[in-house]
Design an enzyme around this catalytic site. Structure first.
Site, PDB file in Angstrom:
ATOM      1  N   LEU A  62       0.821  -1.215   0.000  1.00  0.00           N
ATOM      2  CA  LEU A  62       0.000   0.000   0.000  1.00  0.00           C
ATOM      3  C   LEU A  62       0.861   1.275   0.000  1.00  0.00           C
ATOM      4  O   LEU A  62       0.941   1.988  -1.000  1.00  0.00           O
ATOM      5  CB  LEU A  62      -0.939  -0.020   1.214  1.00  0.00           C
ATOM      6  CG  LEU A  62      -1.851   1.187   1.383  1.00  0.00           C
ATOM      7  CD1 LEU A  62      -2.817   1.318   0.222  1.00  0.00           C
ATOM      8  CD2 LEU A  62      -2.641   1.078   2.690  1.00  0.00           C
ATOM      9  N   ASP A  63       1.537   1.500   1.144  1.00  0.00           N
ATOM     10  CA  ASP A  63       2.318   2.733   1.279  1.00  0.00           C
ATOM     11  C   ASP A  63       3.477   2.756   0.294  1.00  0.00           C
ATOM     12  O   ASP A  63       4.320   1.867   0.313  1.00  0.00           O
ATOM     13  CB  ASP A  63       2.902   2.842   2.693  1.00  0.00           C
ATOM     14  CG  ASP A  63       1.827   3.010   3.748  1.00  0.00           C
ATOM     15  OD1 ASP A  63       0.745   3.478   3.386  1.00  0.00           O
ATOM     16  OD2 ASP A  63       2.085   2.682   4.905  1.00  0.00           O
ATOM     17  N   LYS A  87      10.471   1.683   5.873  1.00  0.00           N
ATOM     18  CA  LYS A  87       9.408   1.402   4.902  1.00  0.00           C
ATOM     19  C   LYS A  87       9.058  -0.083   4.908  1.00  0.00           C
ATOM     20  O   LYS A  87       9.963  -0.925   4.843  1.00  0.00           O
ATOM     21  CB  LYS A  87       9.836   1.846   3.495  1.00  0.00           C
ATOM     22  CG  LYS A  87       9.879   3.347   3.358  1.00  0.00           C
ATOM     23  CD  LYS A  87      10.157   3.757   1.922  1.00  0.00           C
ATOM     24  CE  LYS A  87      10.159   5.267   1.796  1.00  0.00           C
ATOM     25  NZ  LYS A  87      10.541   5.676   0.436  1.00  0.00           N
ATOM     26  N   SER A 138      -0.111  -5.435   3.005  1.00  0.00           N
ATOM     27  CA  SER A 138       0.497  -4.269   3.645  1.00  0.00           C
ATOM     28  C   SER A 138       0.804  -4.539   5.111  1.00  0.00           C
ATOM     29  O   SER A 138       0.060  -5.242   5.786  1.00  0.00           O
ATOM     30  CB  SER A 138      -0.475  -3.083   3.544  1.00  0.00           C
ATOM     31  OG  SER A 138      -0.080  -2.045   4.396  1.00  0.00           O
ATOM     32  N   LYS A 159       7.394  -8.138   7.143  1.00  0.00           N
ATOM     33  CA  LYS A 159       8.328  -8.197   6.026  1.00  0.00           C
ATOM     34  C   LYS A 159       9.732  -7.957   6.600  1.00  0.00           C
ATOM     35  O   LYS A 159       9.840  -7.115   7.491  1.00  0.00           O
ATOM     36  CB  LYS A 159       8.006  -7.112   4.984  1.00  0.00           C
ATOM     37  CG  LYS A 159       6.591  -7.212   4.399  1.00  0.00           C
ATOM     38  CD  LYS A 159       6.251  -5.943   3.610  1.00  0.00           C
ATOM     39  CE  LYS A 159       4.786  -5.915   3.228  1.00  0.00           C
ATOM     40  NZ  LYS A 159       4.347  -4.664   2.598  1.00  0.00           N
TER      41      LYS A 159
HETATM   42  P1  B16 Z   1       0.903   1.378  10.640  1.00  0.00           P
HETATM   43  P2  B16 Z   1       3.209  -0.932   3.702  1.00  0.00           P
HETATM   44  C1  B16 Z   1       3.929   0.003   6.091  1.00  0.00           C
HETATM   45  O1  B16 Z   1       2.999  -0.095   5.057  1.00  0.00           O
HETATM   46  C2  B16 Z   1       4.740   1.295   5.999  1.00  0.00           C
HETATM   47  O2  B16 Z   1       5.572   1.278   4.847  1.00  0.00           O
HETATM   48  C3  B16 Z   1       5.621   1.424   7.215  1.00  0.00           C
HETATM   49  O3  B16 Z   1       6.356   2.628   7.161  1.00  0.00           O
HETATM   50  C4  B16 Z   1       4.724   1.408   8.461  1.00  0.00           C
HETATM   51  O4  B16 Z   1       5.506   1.465   9.657  1.00  0.00           O
HETATM   52  C5  B16 Z   1       3.897   0.113   8.472  1.00  0.00           C
HETATM   53  O5  B16 Z   1       3.143   0.036   7.274  1.00  0.00           O
HETATM   54  C6  B16 Z   1       2.955   0.040   9.654  1.00  0.00           C
HETATM   55  O6  B16 Z   1       1.985   1.025   9.512  1.00  0.00           O
HETATM   56  O7  B16 Z   1       1.624   2.143  11.711  1.00  0.00           O
HETATM   57  O8  B16 Z   1      -0.119   2.178   9.880  1.00  0.00           O
HETATM   58  O9  B16 Z   1       0.348   0.061  11.138  1.00  0.00           O
HETATM   59  O10 B16 Z   1       4.311  -0.224   2.968  1.00  0.00           O
HETATM   60  O11 B16 Z   1       3.557  -2.346   4.111  1.00  0.00           O
HETATM   61  O12 B16 Z   1       1.873  -0.795   3.037  1.00  0.00           O
HETATM   62 MG    MG Z   2       5.454   0.200   1.109  1.00  0.00          MG
END
Ligand code: B16
Ligand code: MG
Length: 219
Positions: free
Chosen positions: A11-12, A46, A115, A146
């Site tokens: 996602l991010d 990330k 994600s 991951k």
């Molecule tokens: P949250 P992804 C990840 O999303 C982000 O890249 C990472 O920076 C973040 O710490 C993690 O999600 C957890 O996010 O605090 O919203 O649970 O790139 O795997 O979509």
């Molecule tokens: Mg990402």
């Protein structure tokens, strides 16, 4: 080589640029703790879970926190992050992301999300793209982060497809490694200098079409 049957998206950094909001919120927290970290160090956050991100930041500053304080700081970071995210609208999707998803659906490809974020559903809803996904695996559904392949393996299980028939789209080093360890095909979103291990690297989903991905991987 197996035929490509579906796509799994991070996602991010792939569908939406929430990485900049994570960075801002972590920097605010780090400053509070008297720790400074660079944009380069931020690359390492990330795709990494909230808990592991804070662990990394503390190690960069050579600091430790009690379990209670650690929980409070994680909650604080998320509050600041959500403050930034709540004003985000449909237009914040990364260029080409929505049309890429729509195009892939037209090709009858299976589509899933993989994600690390526990806020993934909220963000997809805000972008009004939730119905485009047949499965959504987020940070609430996995026990290993991951570069462990669990998040993508669960997505593959839900779609009923083997890893080698699925392409993972990832912007993080940890995510590309997770996909490779799980036996998935890989497309890196970002810089080829950073995402050296991905099979294809493009700067964004606006730079390639689903048909081109399939053709390049099946060459
Ligand atoms: P949250 P992804 C990840 O999303 C982000 O890249 C990472 O920076 C973040 O710490 C993690 O999600 C957890 O996010 O605090 O919203 O649970 O790139 O795997 O979509
Ligand atoms: Mg990402």
């Amino acid at each position: 080589m197996a035929t490509i049957k579906g796509f799994l998206f991070d996602l991010d950094g792939v569908i939406v640029d929430t990485a900049k909001f994570h960075f801002k919120a972590w920097q605010r927290l780090a400053q509070d703790l008297g720790i400074h970290f660079s944009e380069e160090e931020n690359e390492q956050l990330k795709g990494v879970s909230r808990k592991e991100s804070l662990e990394k930041i503390l190690s960069w500053g050579d600091k430790s926190l009690s379990a209670n304080e650690f929980e409070k700081r994680m909650a604080q970071k998320n509050e600041w992050y959500l403050e930034l995210v709540q004003h985000m609208g449909k237009e914040e999707a990364l260029p080409g992301a929505k049309s890429f998803l729509v195009e892939a659906t037209k090709l009858n490809l299976s589509i899933g999300l993989g994600s690390a974020s526990k806020n993934a559903l909220l963000i997809l809803d805000q972008l009004a793209i939730t119905p485009l996904f047949q499965t959504i695996i987020d940070g609430n559904k996995v026990s290993k982060s991951k570069p462990d392949p669990e998040v993508f393996q669960k997505g593959a299980d839900d779609l009923g497809l083997p890893a080698e028939s699925l392409v993972v789209f990832e912007d993080s080093l940890a995510g590309i490694e997770a996909a490779r360890r799980g036996g998935f095909r890989t497309v890196g979103i970002g810089s080829p200098k950073v995402l050296k291990d991905a099979e294809i690297v493009v700067s964004g989903l606006d730079k390639i079409s689903p048909v081109e991905v399939i053709n390049q991987l099946n060459f």
